[in-house]
Design an enzyme around this catalytic site. Structure first.
Site, short mmCIF file in Angstrom:
data_model
loop_
_atom_site.label_atom_id
_atom_site.label_comp_id
_atom_site.label_asym_id
_atom_site.label_seq_id
_atom_site.Cartn_x
_atom_site.Cartn_y
_atom_site.Cartn_z
N ASN A 161 60.91 35.16 17.23
CA ASN A 161 62.21 34.88 16.62
C ASN A 161 62.11 34.53 15.14
O ASN A 161 63.14 34.47 14.46
CB ASN A 161 62.93 33.76 17.37
CG ASN A 161 63.75 34.29 18.52
OD1 ASN A 161 63.78 35.48 18.79
ND2 ASN A 161 64.45 33.40 19.21
N TYR A 162 60.89 34.30 14.65
CA TYR A 162 60.69 34.20 13.20
C TYR A 162 60.07 35.53 12.75
O TYR A 162 58.95 35.59 12.26
CB TYR A 162 59.78 33.03 12.84
CG TYR A 162 60.27 31.68 13.27
CD1 TYR A 162 61.63 31.44 13.51
CD2 TYR A 162 59.39 30.61 13.45
CE1 TYR A 162 62.08 30.20 13.92
CE2 TYR A 162 59.84 29.35 13.85
CZ TYR A 162 61.18 29.15 14.09
OH TYR A 162 61.62 27.91 14.49
N ARG A 163 60.80 36.57 12.97
CA ARG A 163 60.32 37.93 12.78
C ARG A 163 59.59 38.10 11.45
O ARG A 163 60.08 37.69 10.40
CB ARG A 163 61.51 38.89 12.82
CG ARG A 163 61.15 40.34 12.57
CD ARG A 163 60.96 41.11 13.80
NE ARG A 163 62.18 41.10 14.61
CZ ARG A 163 62.19 41.46 15.89
NH1 ARG A 163 61.09 41.83 16.49
NH2 ARG A 163 63.33 41.44 16.58
N LYS B 230 54.08 23.85 15.99
CA LYS B 230 54.40 25.16 15.44
C LYS B 230 54.86 24.97 13.99
O LYS B 230 55.56 24.01 13.67
CB LYS B 230 55.51 25.83 16.24
CG LYS B 230 56.13 27.06 15.58
CD LYS B 230 57.41 27.48 16.27
CE LYS B 230 58.48 26.44 16.30
NZ LYS B 230 59.26 26.32 15.05
N TYR C 150 55.62 33.66 16.29
CA TYR C 150 56.81 33.50 17.13
C TYR C 150 57.79 34.62 16.82
O TYR C 150 58.20 34.80 15.68
CB TYR C 150 57.44 32.13 16.85
CG TYR C 150 58.75 31.87 17.55
CD1 TYR C 150 58.97 32.25 18.87
CD2 TYR C 150 59.78 31.21 16.88
CE1 TYR C 150 60.17 31.99 19.51
CE2 TYR C 150 60.98 30.94 17.50
CZ TYR C 150 61.17 31.34 18.82
OH TYR C 150 62.37 31.08 19.44
#
Length: 536
Positions: free
Chosen positions: A477-479, A434, A475
């Site tokens: 949470n990595y908006r 990732k 992902y």
């Protein structure tokens, strides 16, 4: 561990009582909200100490304390009409009731690390922030290898309390100690032990959630569909998670860490290229993350690229060195590069604290950085050719950009073994690694923001041929609002939300929509990238 203090069977009656009071529809929504809370609790003086309005002396300091991205800390950003800092679960129940009655949008802040500031900024006005910073109890049961953790606790507090009870237990979650547990687990939760134990959300065995009706639900009462959805389906969508029950994992008394830095002049391009084929195939006890950034060159006035190979190995150095010699001899790791320590000390090491730092630093809530940044994410399924890497270096070396950075997290091990439908987070087998794209800057003003955001968008476009496709995965949470956004006001269609939803959740998006439709059909819990109900 009992987290709730209000009998949920009384809540429907209480809600009807609240609805009957005419003062709940005052012209100023925050006044109605405050009076609603006062009615809810007999000790209005105590509650008043948990409430901050724009006229409160501490309003700005409370608002800014957990702002982790200075890009959303300007005078032009919308501010809440109220910040509420509950000290027990019943306060959160009241906040939900009162926000609904006053038509106030609600934002839930745990640690303030949302990359687009969605835990403390809303363009759907007016809005309230419910800041969970006071709900931070961590109750470790070392005998049964579990812990009940309130959602306002930071990862650092969780790690510290676990090690306080047992130095050979741990929890596989993120690196940054100030990250809030509530949001981290809601999106999945990467960490340095993911190749051994999976994500943080893979290791949650129960939860306490307050739904839109104000009920306190645990795993048994919420049902498996909703329990599935909250572990990776994104925060502020299905209700307010106030506590997680974690399954703790064993770690050896001694682990080994190393960081091997290499510049372009030290063959970094070849090593990074080789890492792509090696890192996901290593023994699952060994994680070698890769951090890429620009530094000043040894030649005066010039810059270069630094590739830092940073590792956590769950074992001693004598076991590590043969594994590295067999799997990645090109890195040239020697015993002098390695440091043996306890797992809790390795947490400090990976963050970058000095070697003599006390574990007590993990209890601090003050942000470790105070900069503007923009982030994006990608998944890589085939190694990039060296020519692609050279194109990244060219873009990193552009002079008008402050601090570009990439973090590459290797897959393999446990991440390949868990089904893509086990939780909403779908990015499992088939990925080599990732990418977290980042650019930081200190210069103030819109022009600087536009310049840096434009740069990272161009880098993202450049990488299109080399990353996942159909969808180009991301992902949660990595908006990243660049990949799609809900309507700021009004309804959002399934089709519109699926533009970003499929990238975050792939085929799990449909099940998330189904759960949302059942538990929050009026879409009270929403943000610019929250799961919409079908009725919207």
């Amino acid at each position: 561990m009992e987290m709730a203090s209000l009998n949920s069977s009384l809540l429907p009656l209480l809600f009807l009582l609240l609805l009957s009071f005419s003062w709940l529809t005052l012209a100023h929504p925050h006044e109605g909200f405050l009076q609603c809370l006062s009615f809810h609790f007999q000790d209005s003086t105590a509650i008043s100490k948990l409430i901050y309005t724009p006229t409160s002396p501490s309003y700005s300091s409370v608002l800014q304390f957990s702002v982790q991205n200075n890009r959303f800390n300007t005078t032009s950003d919308p501010e809440p009409v109220v910040i509420f800092t509950p000290t027990n679960v019943s306060h959160v129940q009241a906040a939900i009731y009162c926000s609904r009655k006053q038509n106030l949008h609600i934002r839930i802040r745990s640690g303030g690390h949302d990359y687009e500031g969605l835990s403390y900024v809303s363009y759907s006005l007016p809005f309230v922030i419910v800041d969970l910073i006071n709900l931070r109890k961590v109750a470790v049961d070392a005998r049964h290898k579990t812990a009940w953790v309130q959602a306002g606790a930071s990862l650092g507090e969780v790690y510290y309390r676990i090690a306080e009870k047992n130095r050979t237990l741990a929890f596989p979650a993120g690196i940054w100690p100030t990250i809030g547990v509530g949001g981290h687990i809601s999106g999945g939760g990467y960490g340095m032990m993911m190749r051994k134990y999976g994500l943080a959300a893979d290791n949650v065995i129960d939860a306490q959630l307050i739904d839109v009706k104000g009920r306190i639900l645990d795993r048994a009462s919420m049902g498996e569909d909703l329990f599935w959805a909250i572990r990776g389906g994104g925060g502020n969508t299905f209700g307010v998670v106030v506590a997680w029950k974690l399954k703790l994992v064993p770690v050896p008394p001694t682990v080994t860490v190393f960081t091997v830095p290499r510049t372009l002049e030290q063959n970094a391009t070849n090593l990074v290229h080789r890492w792509q084929s090696v890192a996901s195939k290593l023994h699952k006890d060994l994680t070698i993350a890769l951090v890429l950034r620009r530094i000043n060159s040894s030649e005066e006035g010039k810059t270069t690229i630094l590739a830092a190979f940073t590792s956590l190995f769950l074992g001693g150095v004598d076991r590590l060195l043969p594994l590295m010699q067999e799997s990645f001899p090109e890195l040239g790791l020697v015993k002098e590069d390695c440091i043996e320590m306890s797992w809790i000390k390795s947490v400090l090491y990976v963050v970058g604290f000095p070697s003599n730092a006390s574990s007590d630093v993990l209890l601090a809530r003050t942000p470790l950085t105070n900069r503007n940044f923009k982030g994006k994410s990608d998944y890589v399924k085939e190694p990039m050719p060296e020519t692609a890497l050279e194109g990244i270096w060219e873009r990193f070396l552009e002079a008008d950009i402050d601090t570009p950075q990439m973090v590459w997290a290797p897959y393999g091990g446990k991440m390949d073994e868990i089904s893509e439908t086990s939780i909403p987070f779908p990015h499992r087998s088939g990925n080599l690694y990732k990418i977290q794209h980042l650019v930081f800057w200190d210069e103030e003003g819109n022009e600087a923001s536009k310049r840096h955001i434009s740069w990272i968008r161009r880098l993202y476009d450049y990488l299109t041929p080399y990353v996942s496709k159909n969808p180009r995965a991301a992902y949660v949470n990595y908006r990243d609002l660049d990949i799609g956004i809900n309507n700021i006001q009004g309804n959002t269609s399934y089709r519109q939300a699926s533009i970003w939803g499929i990238k975050y959740f792939d085929n799990n998006f449909d099940r998330l929509v189904s759960v949302k439709t059942r538990v929050d059909p009026a879409n009270f819990f929403r943000n610019e990238q929250s799961i919409p109900p079908l009725s919207s």
